[in-house]
Design a protein around this motif. Structure first.
Motif, PDB file in Angstrom:
ATOM      1  N   PHE A   9       8.343 116.535  79.968  1.00 55.17           N
ATOM      2  CA  PHE A   9       9.850 116.444  80.686  1.00 55.17           C
ATOM      3  C   PHE A   9      10.132 114.998  80.833  1.00 55.17           C
ATOM      4  N   HIS A  10      11.198 114.547  80.457  1.00 55.95           N
ATOM      5  CA  HIS A  10      11.676 113.207  80.822  1.00 55.95           C
ATOM      6  C   HIS A  10      12.838 113.213  81.785  1.00 55.95           C
ATOM      7  N   ARG A  13      11.696 116.700  87.660  1.00 48.68           N
ATOM      8  CA  ARG A  13      11.510 118.174  87.821  1.00 48.68           C
ATOM      9  C   ARG A  13      10.506 118.489  88.636  1.00 48.68           C
ATOM     10  N   GLY A  14       9.588 117.746  88.901  1.00 52.45           N
ATOM     11  CA  GLY A  14       8.751 117.870  89.962  1.00 52.45           C
ATOM     12  C   GLY A  14       7.748 116.485  90.357  1.00 52.45           C
ATOM     13  N   GLY A  15       6.578 116.922  91.066  1.00 51.57           N
ATOM     14  CA  GLY A  15       5.891 115.792  91.247  1.00 51.57           C
ATOM     15  C   GLY A  15       5.148 115.031  90.129  1.00 51.57           C
ATOM     16  N   CYS A  16       5.046 115.632  89.183  1.00 53.38           N
ATOM     17  CA  CYS A  16       4.437 115.269  87.840  1.00 53.38           C
ATOM     18  C   CYS A  16       5.338 114.124  87.251  1.00 53.38           C
ATOM     19  N   GLU A  17       6.548 114.454  87.089  1.00 54.07           N
ATOM     20  CA  GLU A  17       7.468 113.626  86.661  1.00 54.07           C
ATOM     21  C   GLU A  17       7.601 112.446  87.442  1.00 54.07           C
ATOM     22  N   THR A  18       7.662 112.496  88.937  1.00 52.80           N
ATOM     23  CA  THR A  18       7.645 111.415  89.952  1.00 52.80           C
ATOM     24  C   THR A  18       6.902 110.497  89.418  1.00 52.80           C
ATOM     25  N   VAL A  19       5.552 110.992  89.249  1.00 49.77           N
ATOM     26  CA  VAL A  19       4.306 110.086  88.772  1.00 49.77           C
ATOM     27  C   VAL A  19       4.520 109.535  87.749  1.00 49.77           C
ATOM     28  N   TYR A  20       4.898 110.240  86.548  1.00 50.83           N
ATOM     29  CA  TYR A  20       5.398 109.676  85.453  1.00 50.83           C
ATOM     30  C   TYR A  20       6.110 108.452  85.378  1.00 50.83           C
ATOM     31  N   HIS A  41      16.206 117.123  76.450  1.00 50.98           N
ATOM     32  CA  HIS A  41      16.770 117.835  77.415  1.00 50.98           C
ATOM     33  C   HIS A  41      17.856 117.248  77.935  1.00 50.98           C
ATOM     34  N   PRO A  42      19.027 118.171  78.140  1.00 48.39           N
ATOM     35  CA  PRO A  42      20.211 117.712  78.737  1.00 48.39           C
ATOM     36  C   PRO A  42      20.273 116.739  80.007  1.00 48.39           C
ATOM     37  N   GLU A  43      19.202 116.967  80.481  1.00 49.82           N
ATOM     38  CA  GLU A  43      19.138 116.198  82.113  1.00 49.82           C
ATOM     39  C   GLU A  43      18.234 114.955  81.792  1.00 49.82           C
ATOM     40  N   ASN A  44      17.692 114.617  80.776  1.00 46.80           N
ATOM     41  CA  ASN A  44      16.899 113.692  80.371  1.00 46.80           C
ATOM     42  C   ASN A  44      17.389 112.292  80.926  1.00 46.80           C
ATOM     43  N   LEU A  45      16.577 111.343  81.356  1.00 50.25           N
ATOM     44  CA  LEU A  45      17.063 110.072  81.838  1.00 50.25           C
ATOM     45  C   LEU A  45      17.185 109.167  80.551  1.00 50.25           C
ATOM     46  N   SER A  46      17.994 108.049  80.718  1.00 45.24           N
ATOM     47  CA  SER A  46      18.134 107.377  79.462  1.00 45.24           C
ATOM     48  C   SER A  46      16.681 106.825  78.828  1.00 45.24           C
ATOM     49  N   CYS A  47      16.708 106.616  77.618  1.00 47.81           N
ATOM     50  CA  CYS A  47      15.613 105.990  77.045  1.00 47.81           C
ATOM     51  C   CYS A  47      16.084 105.491  75.502  1.00 47.81           C
TER      52      CYS A  47
END
Length: 415
Positions: A9-10, A13-20, A41-47
């Motif tokens: 997930f980009h 979504r949760g703690g894992c993504e915060t760490v990522y 995913h529609p909610e992805n951050l810019s990349c």
């Protein structure tokens, strides 16, 4: 260094993504370049390299299409598409090391063969128990479970561990046998990072025999101000924030709140969203818990302001929590935590020092701890101050960065 960061997930979504995301950010602040591989995913951050991401797939639907089911099964077990896209990405963006987070199902560990073929060192942060448990939670029927110890994954089928579905449990058991017993694909990871000592010890106890290094998660203290303010204007309230899922113990929290109804004018704020939100709201309503507020999803400064209005944060989990970011963020805000004595929570929440602990699933003891917080505002503020000092000294970004770089350099040295 050029560092490849991989997570399914980009978006937040949760703690894992915060760490990522926070790991990539701290690396970039030290002059390294971050390259990402994830799922669209529609909610992805810019990349900038999003065109190489895996196509979006929703695995929790009940699609009747046989073709879709076969495609999803192939993607879970061994995705050739992931290997192809990652190869294209690496042709365009050469990297020195790959740092994996959650890759299961939507990406699949097939990418490890691509990385190995190119002699790219690999480290992987463990956010759950997927290395030893097909359902990743080590729970069955709401109880903690270690039936898969030693690689006995047939227990998954017997207990229908995955979403109470025989078909999904059979697929997950087969996935575990393929990845761990048949092709040993995780042998291609040079080092596993465990944010909690509990997770590391539990994996070893369950028979996981690969290199695991303990490195706790961190918080960027600059995001949280000085951790002070509001002590004299706090509401008679406690707050939970995070995903609304069964394993977080929120039904126990509702029961505990009911026990306080007649003796305490306390408000319990539940911040977040998830699959059981509607059921929680219904149970609170039917139980007459009019002092529970469901505030929905919040983030950033809006979330932090709401948390700081309260007396304490509560984390009533009933699964083996790893190194929960909600506790670290609460501490950074100068808030004590009432936490269940399970998993890695007691490594952070020290009774009477940085918060209070209670027996997981025990609504009466949780109610007692909430009562203590309300009756002792001075001690509660002091515990919050201690919590802030704890993360400042032990779980800051710079300490994490130095530990991570040492792990990277060790992995690179093998090549």
């Amino acid at each position: 260094m050029n560092i490849l960061n991989i997570n399914k997930f980009h978006y937040m979504r949760g703690g894992c993504e915060t760490v990522y995301f926070e790991t990539a950010k701290i690396l970039e602040s030290h002059g390294h370049k971050s390259i990402f591989f994830s799922m669209q995913h529609p909610e992805n951050l810019s990349c900038e390299n999003r065109d190489y991401f895996m196509s979006y797939v929703e695995l929790n639907t009940n699609s009747n299409s046989v073709i879709n089911k076969l495609k999803n099964t192939g993607r879970i077990l061994y995705s050739l598409k992931a290997k192809k896209l990652l190869s294209k990405l690496l042709n365009e963006y050469p990297v020195d090391i790959a740092h994996l987070h959650n890759i299961y199902h939507q990406i699949s560990p097939s990418i490890l063969h691509t990385l190995k073929k190119r002699n790219i060192p690999v480290v992987m942060t463990l956010h759950d128990y997927k290395m030893v448990c097909a359902s990743y939670l080590m729970m069955v029927n709401g109880k903690n479970c270690d039936a898969c110890s030693g690689g006995y994954y047939l227990s998954v089928i017997k207990n229908k561990c995955v979403k109470r579905s025989l078909a999904k449990s059979c697929l997950s058991a087969f996935e575990m046998y393929v990845h761990h017993s048949i092709i040993g694909i995780y042998d291609n990871v040079d080092a596993f990072i465990s944010p909690s000592l509990f997770l590391k010890e539990k994996l070893v106890e369950m028979g996981f025999r690969k290199k695991i290094i303990h490195l706790p998660n961190f918080v960027d203290m600059k995001k949280f101000g000085n951790g002070k303010g509001g002590e004299n204007s706090r509401e008679n309230a406690i707050v939970y924030f995070g995903r609304l899922v069964p394993e977080k113990g929120l039904y126990t929290l509702i029961k505990a709140t009911k026990l306080l109804d007649t003796i305490r004018n306390v408000v319990v704020k539940i911040i977040g969203d998830g699959p059981i939100r509607g059921d929680l709201e219904e149970k609170a309503k039917l139980g007459g818990n009019h002092n529970i507020q469901f505030l929905g999803y919040m983030k950033g400064e809006e979330l932090y302001k709401e948390i700081k209005k309260c007396m304490a944060v509560v984390l009533p989990s009933e699964w083996y929590e790893n190194n929960p970011m909600s506790v670290l963020e609460a501490f950074a805000l100068g808030m004590p935590v009432i936490g269940a004595k399970i998993g890695g929570i007691p490594e952070l929440v020290k009774d009477g020092i940085t918060g209070l602990t209670f027996e997981s699933g025990n609504a009466h003891e949780l109610a007692e701890k909430i009562r203590y917080v309300l009756d002792n505002p001075g001690k509660t503020v002091k515990m919050g101050e201690n919590a802030r000092v704890f993360v400042e000294q032990n779980l800051n970004a710079e300490k994490y960065y130095q530990g991570l770089i040492n792990i990277y350099q060790s992995a690179i040295g093998k090549y």
